[in-house]
Design a protein around this motif. Structure first.
Motif, PDB file in Angstrom:
ATOM      1  N   VAL A 106      -4.495   1.619  -2.179  1.00  0.00           N
ATOM      2  CA  VAL A 106      -5.829   1.027  -2.342  1.00  0.00           C
ATOM      3  C   VAL A 106      -6.829   1.894  -1.583  1.00  0.00           C
ATOM      4  O   VAL A 106      -6.453   2.604  -0.647  1.00  0.00           O
ATOM      5  CB  VAL A 106      -5.887  -0.422  -1.801  1.00  0.00           C
ATOM      6  CG1 VAL A 106      -5.000  -1.333  -2.636  1.00  0.00           C
ATOM      7  CG2 VAL A 106      -5.508  -0.483  -0.326  1.00  0.00           C
ATOM      8  N   ARG A 107      -8.102   1.821  -1.967  1.00  0.00           N
ATOM      9  CA  ARG A 107      -9.143   2.579  -1.255  1.00  0.00           C
ATOM     10  C   ARG A 107      -9.194   2.141   0.200  1.00  0.00           C
ATOM     11  O   ARG A 107      -9.182   0.945   0.485  1.00  0.00           O
ATOM     12  CB  ARG A 107     -10.504   2.350  -1.893  1.00  0.00           C
ATOM     13  CG  ARG A 107     -10.675   3.045  -3.204  1.00  0.00           C
ATOM     14  CD  ARG A 107     -12.141   3.027  -3.633  1.00  0.00           C
ATOM     15  NE  ARG A 107     -12.252   3.452  -5.026  1.00  0.00           N
ATOM     16  CZ  ARG A 107     -12.283   2.618  -6.058  1.00  0.00           C
ATOM     17  NH1 ARG A 107     -12.256   1.316  -5.862  1.00  0.00           N
ATOM     18  NH2 ARG A 107     -12.384   3.090  -7.290  1.00  0.00           N
ATOM     19  N   ASP A 117       1.494   1.379  -3.958  1.00  0.00           N
ATOM     20  CA  ASP A 117       0.386   1.088  -4.860  1.00  0.00           C
ATOM     21  C   ASP A 117      -0.896   1.215  -4.032  1.00  0.00           C
ATOM     22  O   ASP A 117      -1.387   0.228  -3.504  1.00  0.00           O
ATOM     23  CB  ASP A 117       0.583  -0.359  -5.354  1.00  0.00           C
ATOM     24  CG  ASP A 117      -0.023  -0.581  -6.712  1.00  0.00           C
ATOM     25  OD1 ASP A 117      -0.640   0.358  -7.237  1.00  0.00           O
ATOM     26  OD2 ASP A 117       0.112  -1.701  -7.221  1.00  0.00           O
ATOM     27  N   PHE A 146      -8.421  -5.119  -2.428  1.00  0.00           N
ATOM     28  CA  PHE A 146      -7.362  -5.131  -3.460  1.00  0.00           C
ATOM     29  C   PHE A 146      -7.906  -5.711  -4.772  1.00  0.00           C
ATOM     30  O   PHE A 146      -7.410  -6.736  -5.238  1.00  0.00           O
ATOM     31  CB  PHE A 146      -6.172  -5.977  -2.993  1.00  0.00           C
ATOM     32  CG  PHE A 146      -5.454  -5.450  -1.784  1.00  0.00           C
ATOM     33  CD1 PHE A 146      -4.280  -4.721  -1.920  1.00  0.00           C
ATOM     34  CD2 PHE A 146      -5.948  -5.690  -0.505  1.00  0.00           C
ATOM     35  CE1 PHE A 146      -3.606  -4.236  -0.799  1.00  0.00           C
ATOM     36  CE2 PHE A 146      -5.272  -5.208   0.620  1.00  0.00           C
ATOM     37  CZ  PHE A 146      -4.111  -4.480   0.465  1.00  0.00           C
ATOM     38  N   VAL A 197      -5.789  -7.396  -7.834  1.00  0.00           N
ATOM     39  CA  VAL A 197      -4.368  -7.515  -7.469  1.00  0.00           C
ATOM     40  C   VAL A 197      -3.986  -8.998  -7.419  1.00  0.00           C
ATOM     41  O   VAL A 197      -4.670  -9.817  -6.817  1.00  0.00           O
ATOM     42  CB  VAL A 197      -4.109  -6.853  -6.091  1.00  0.00           C
ATOM     43  CG1 VAL A 197      -2.711  -7.195  -5.579  1.00  0.00           C
ATOM     44  CG2 VAL A 197      -4.277  -5.341  -6.207  1.00  0.00           C
ATOM     45  N   THR A 215       2.893  -7.881  -1.248  1.00  0.00           N
ATOM     46  CA  THR A 215       1.559  -7.553  -1.731  1.00  0.00           C
ATOM     47  C   THR A 215       0.581  -8.479  -0.998  1.00  0.00           C
ATOM     48  O   THR A 215       0.956  -9.174  -0.044  1.00  0.00           O
ATOM     49  CB  THR A 215       1.451  -7.709  -3.260  1.00  0.00           C
ATOM     50  OG1 THR A 215       0.191  -7.150  -3.666  1.00  0.00           O
ATOM     51  CG2 THR A 215       1.551  -9.155  -3.714  1.00  0.00           C
ATOM     52  N   ALA A 222       0.812  -1.224   0.000  1.00  0.00           N
ATOM     53  CA  ALA A 222       0.000   0.000   0.000  1.00  0.00           C
ATOM     54  C   ALA A 222       0.842   1.270   0.000  1.00  0.00           C
ATOM     55  O   ALA A 222       0.353   2.346  -0.377  1.00  0.00           O
ATOM     56  CB  ALA A 222      -0.958  -0.003   1.205  1.00  0.00           C
TER      57      ALA A 222
END
Ligand SMILES: NC(=O)c1ccc[n+]([C@@H]2O[C@H](COP(=O)([O-])OP(=O)(O)OC[C@H]3O[C@@H](n4cnc5c(N)ncnc54)[C@H](OP(=O)(O)O)[C@@H]3O)[C@@H](O)[C@H]2O)c1
Length: 201
Positions: free
Chosen positions: A120-121, A118, A169, A172, A156, A115
């Protein structure tokens, strides 16, 4: 054979790290309600007591640390502080106190996460905390004496965690915990310091 203190050995990442490193080294494990010893990373006295009880070690590995996940539009400073106190300061505290119980040439391995790079909400607390831990690792590595090393592992989403966190995710590609564990092995057994081992795709 190294003596390794592993925090969070019962977690999704910790179990895989314990399986790999435990095959060749002596593991001492700790968690809030699991492992050989009780510890809460968010508590200074608790971490100090753990290190006193465990004594000298060759490596400290942290596969623990909580953050707040939730929408930015509703987030409070108090919620943001969860990640600061637990995953950020908890791991920094472990490193600051832990450096003094490490044998010469020992290592510290902390955990961050994708995170930071990259987003994420709902992940702004995780993004900030992970980036801060990585900054600490870069800064600390150049000051550690006695051949001590420090690295972070940034996984990840784990395949094993996709049922729990997959909705956060979308799309992903996940990685198996066993593969993530290799990055911890690299940090503990290899020569590198001040690195963030990213385990993505
Ligand atoms: N799973 C993933 O997909 C993933 C991906 C990227 C990054 N990460 C990061 O990796 C770390 C571990 O994730 P995970 O999914 O493996 O977690 P998990 O399955 O929830 O396990 C967490 C482990 O840490 C211990 N723990 C939690 N909070 C603690 C604290 N304050 N003090 C001491 N021990 C504590 C837990 O034991 P007790 O309950 O006994 O305390 C447990 O052994 C987290 O920081 C997470 O953000 C995870």
């Amino acid at each position: 054979m190294k003596k390794i203190l592993l925090i969070g050995a019962t977690g999704a990442i910790g179990q895989a790290v314990a399986k790999n490193l435990g095959a060749r080294h002596q593991l001492v494990t700790a968690g809030r309600s699991s492992g050989d010893h009780r510890v809460d990373l968010a508590d200074d006295a608790s971490v100090a007591a753990l290190l006193e009880a465990v004594g000298k070690v060759d490596a400290i590995v942290c596969a623990a640390g909580n953050v707040h996940f939730g929408p930015l539009t509703e987030m409070t400073a108090e919620q943001f502080n969860i990640g600061l106190q637990d995953k950020l300061l908890g791991q920094v505290r472990l490193a600051l106190l832990g450096q003094h119980v490490l044998n010469d040439g020992g290592s510290i391995t902390l955990t961050t996460g994708v995170a930071a790079d990259d987003p994420v909400r709902g992940g702004s607390n995780a993004a900030a905390v992970n980036a801060a831990v990585e900054g600490f690792v870069l800064g600390a590595a150049i000051e550690l004496p006695r051949g001590l090393r420090i690295n972070a592992v940034s996984p990840t989403l784990l395949t094993e965690s996709s049922a729990a966190y997959g909705a956060l995710f979308p799309g992903v590609e996940t990685v198996p915990a066993a593969r993530v564990a290799l990055a911890y092995v690299r940090s503990v057994e290899g020569p590198l310091t001040g690195r963030v081992f990213r385990v993505w795709q």
